[in-house]
Scaffold this motif. Structure first.
Motif, mmCIF file in Angstrom:
data_model
loop_
_atom_site.group_PDB
_atom_site.id
_atom_site.type_symbol
_atom_site.label_atom_id
_atom_site.label_comp_id
_atom_site.label_asym_id
_atom_site.label_seq_id
_atom_site.Cartn_x
_atom_site.Cartn_y
_atom_site.Cartn_z
ATOM 1 N N ALA A 261 109.721 -2.188 120.372
ATOM 2 C CA ALA A 261 110.413 -2.898 121.496
ATOM 3 C C ALA A 261 108.937 -3.422 121.767
ATOM 4 O O ALA A 261 109.359 -4.113 122.089
ATOM 5 N N ASP A 262 107.779 -2.901 121.797
ATOM 6 C CA ASP A 262 106.613 -3.613 122.434
ATOM 7 C C ASP A 262 106.411 -5.007 121.502
ATOM 8 O O ASP A 262 106.478 -5.765 122.047
ATOM 9 N N GLU A 263 106.748 -5.046 120.153
ATOM 10 C CA GLU A 263 106.597 -6.085 119.323
ATOM 11 C C GLU A 263 107.233 -7.186 119.417
ATOM 12 O O GLU A 263 107.457 -8.234 119.627
ATOM 13 N N ARG A 264 109.017 -6.513 119.860
ATOM 14 C CA ARG A 264 110.098 -7.748 120.457
ATOM 15 C C ARG A 264 109.405 -8.107 121.597
ATOM 16 O O ARG A 264 109.954 -9.053 121.603
ATOM 17 N N LEU A 265 109.097 -7.371 122.710
ATOM 18 C CA LEU A 265 108.690 -8.085 123.774
ATOM 19 C C LEU A 265 108.169 -8.492 124.022
ATOM 20 O O LEU A 265 107.741 -10.144 124.743
ATOM 21 N N GLU B 235 100.015 22.782 128.914
ATOM 22 C CA GLU B 235 101.001 22.725 128.228
ATOM 23 C C GLU B 235 100.458 21.106 127.702
ATOM 24 O O GLU B 235 99.495 20.573 128.809
ATOM 25 N N PRO B 236 100.559 20.998 126.802
ATOM 26 C CA PRO B 236 101.077 19.402 125.897
ATOM 27 C C PRO B 236 100.920 18.383 127.321
ATOM 28 O O PRO B 236 102.391 18.323 127.514
ATOM 29 N N PRO B 237 100.262 17.454 127.816
ATOM 30 C CA PRO B 237 101.028 15.941 128.235
ATOM 31 C C PRO B 237 102.613 15.608 128.211
ATOM 32 O O PRO B 237 102.959 15.531 126.657
ATOM 33 N N VAL B 238 103.068 15.387 129.298
ATOM 34 C CA VAL B 238 104.598 14.991 128.605
ATOM 35 C C VAL B 238 104.497 13.434 128.418
ATOM 36 O O VAL B 238 104.653 13.056 128.607
ATOM 37 N N GLN B 239 105.211 13.274 126.745
ATOM 38 C CA GLN B 239 105.067 11.424 126.743
ATOM 39 C C GLN B 239 106.419 11.057 127.093
ATOM 40 O O GLN B 239 107.427 11.328 127.424
ATOM 41 N N ALA B 240 106.286 9.476 128.130
ATOM 42 C CA ALA B 240 106.631 9.131 128.160
ATOM 43 C C ALA B 240 108.128 8.975 127.520
ATOM 44 O O ALA B 240 107.761 8.115 126.231
ATOM 45 N N PRO B 241 109.356 8.463 127.989
ATOM 46 C CA PRO B 241 110.181 8.181 126.435
ATOM 47 C C PRO B 241 109.406 7.002 126.291
ATOM 48 O O PRO B 241 109.229 6.175 127.092
ATOM 49 N N PRO B 242 110.477 6.442 125.099
ATOM 50 C CA PRO B 242 109.804 4.674 124.481
ATOM 51 C C PRO B 242 111.078 4.014 125.169
ATOM 52 O O PRO B 242 112.085 4.195 125.056
ATOM 53 N N SER B 243 110.726 2.866 126.105
ATOM 54 C CA SER B 243 111.435 1.812 126.283
ATOM 55 C C SER B 243 111.905 1.190 125.447
ATOM 56 O O SER B 243 112.323 0.979 124.288
ATOM 57 N N PRO B 244 113.649 0.879 125.792
ATOM 58 C CA PRO B 244 114.308 0.653 125.139
ATOM 59 C C PRO B 244 114.344 -0.977 124.508
ATOM 60 O O PRO B 244 113.877 -1.688 126.302
ATOM 61 N N ILE B 245 114.617 -1.456 123.975
ATOM 62 C CA ILE B 245 114.742 -2.775 123.746
ATOM 63 C C ILE B 245 115.150 -3.153 124.224
ATOM 64 O O ILE B 245 116.919 -2.816 123.197
ATOM 65 N N PRO B 246 115.882 -4.267 125.122
ATOM 66 C CA PRO B 246 116.620 -4.993 126.206
ATOM 67 C C PRO B 246 118.183 -5.439 125.340
ATOM 68 O O PRO B 246 117.253 -6.163 123.513
ATOM 69 N N ALA B 247 119.468 -5.117 125.407
ATOM 70 C CA ALA B 247 120.451 -5.767 124.790
ATOM 71 C C ALA B 247 120.279 -7.276 124.482
ATOM 72 O O ALA B 247 120.355 -7.799 125.918
ATOM 73 N N ALA B 248 120.159 -8.159 123.191
ATOM 74 C CA ALA B 248 121.348 -8.910 124.092
ATOM 75 C C ALA B 248 122.363 -9.942 123.665
ATOM 76 O O ALA B 248 122.655 -8.950 124.277
ATOM 77 N N LEU B 249 122.625 -10.826 124.870
ATOM 78 C CA LEU B 249 124.108 -11.198 124.881
ATOM 79 C C LEU B 249 124.434 -11.703 123.969
ATOM 80 O O LEU B 249 123.771 -12.146 122.992
ATOM 81 N N PRO B 250 125.677 -12.241 123.514
ATOM 82 C CA PRO B 250 127.067 -11.974 122.804
ATOM 83 C C PRO B 250 126.341 -13.972 121.972
ATOM 84 O O PRO B 250 126.007 -14.889 123.335
ATOM 85 N N LEU B 251 126.418 -14.283 121.497
ATOM 86 C CA LEU B 251 126.247 -16.129 121.127
ATOM 87 C C LEU B 251 127.344 -16.403 121.374
ATOM 88 O O LEU B 251 129.077 -16.766 121.871
ATOM 89 N N GLN B 252 127.825 -17.921 121.784
ATOM 90 C CA GLN B 252 128.119 -18.905 122.627
ATOM 91 C C GLN B 252 128.583 -19.589 121.702
ATOM 92 O O GLN B 252 128.205 -19.882 120.404
#
Length: 281
Positions: A127-131, A14-31
């Motif tokens: 996600a990698d570019e954002r991190l 069977e083909p290797p199971v690819q890990a799901p992409p890591s989600p981009i962390p959500a930002a907090l609202p502006l103050q």
């Protein structure tokens, strides 16, 4: 006797199971104290903060996404901290620093935008570019704070702390052009048009109500005095008939001055009769 060889079928790998992409962390609202815009980038949310500055997720009007680092008011007032910020930004590759303000802006906090960051399409590359951009911003602020310098020798005495670490509000910024109405979304535009239409409707109803209330009102008696273009006023006084039994002379109508000016001075008074005891006091 011959042994029979048994053959077993091997299932395909069977083909290797690819890990799901890591989600981009959500930002907090502006103050409320956060700037809505620095340079050409509109800030969308907070990513992190320390005593040296803040990290924001941002995007410009052309669809470029970036991570913006801006100094706090305490670090922005320190010339040495500003030099460390500029040196840390200049040490990065030119293609990862999308924009920054002029280091000669002594009255403004220094900021820099890091990228490029592609649109969040759920892939691991976005996600990698954002991190990666967020990590570059953290490195710049850490260079200002000097919290990653290795310890030399043994620790003795109190811990080192910058004198401006308590002033952690975002530094001064200048917005031009103004954030309104460029930053408004279509829903915000619709709300503004609905508010204007409602205001105009209320004004029209108020004018209609006033007209219906006062359209049948009787004229004023006497009518108001309206000056003529020559700035003269004509006053008409109707003579009155003295009451029965009055011995005084009938009132004489007052003729207005042809020049149009109103009479001034005090009216003449009749001297009291010395024979009437009631006039002594």
């Amino acid at each position: 006797m011959t042994a029979t060889e048994s053959t077993t079928e091997v299932p395909p790998a069977e083909p290797p199971v690819q890990a799901p992409p890591s989600p981009i962390p959500a930002a907090l609202p502006l103050q409320p104290e956060d700037p809505p815009r620095v340079g050409e980038f509109w800030l969308r949310g907070r990513l992190g903060a320390n005593a040296a500055g803040y990290l924001y997720t941002a995007s410009d009007e052309h669809g470029r996404h970036a991570v913006v680092a801006i100094m706090t008011e305490g670090s922005a007032d320190d010339a040495a901290a500003r030099d460390r910020f500029v040196h840390a930004v200049d040490s990065l590759p030119e293609d990862v620093v999308l924009a920054h303000n002029d280091e000669d802006d002594d009255d403004l906090a220094l900021w820099a935008a890091f990228g490029p960051i592609r649109e969040d399409d759920g892939s691991s590359a976005a996600a990698d570019e954002r991190l990666l951009a967020e990590r570059r911003g953290e490195d710049v602020l850490s260079a200002v704070l000097m919290d990653r310098i290795p310890q030399q020798g043994r620790r003795r005495g109190p811990d080192f702390r910058h004198y401006w670490e308590g002033r952690r509000r975002p530094g001064l910024f200048r917005i031009w052009p103004l954030p309104w109405p460029t930053a408004l979304k279509p829903a915000s535009w619709a709300a503004i048009w609905y508010a204007l239409a409602t205001m105009l409707l209320i004004m029209a109803l108020a004018l209609l109500t006033a007209w219906l209330l006062f359209k049948d009102s009787p004229p004023l008696n006497p009518p108001p005095v309206i000056p003529t273009p020559s700035r003269t006023v004509t006053t008409t006084i109707t003579p009155t008939t003295p009451p029965p039994g009055s011995t005084g002379p009938p009132s004489t109508p007052v003729t207005p001055d042809p020049s149009g000016s109103l009479p001034t001075g005090t009216p003449e008074t009749t001297a009291p009769s010395p024979t009437n005891p009631g006039d002594k006091f």
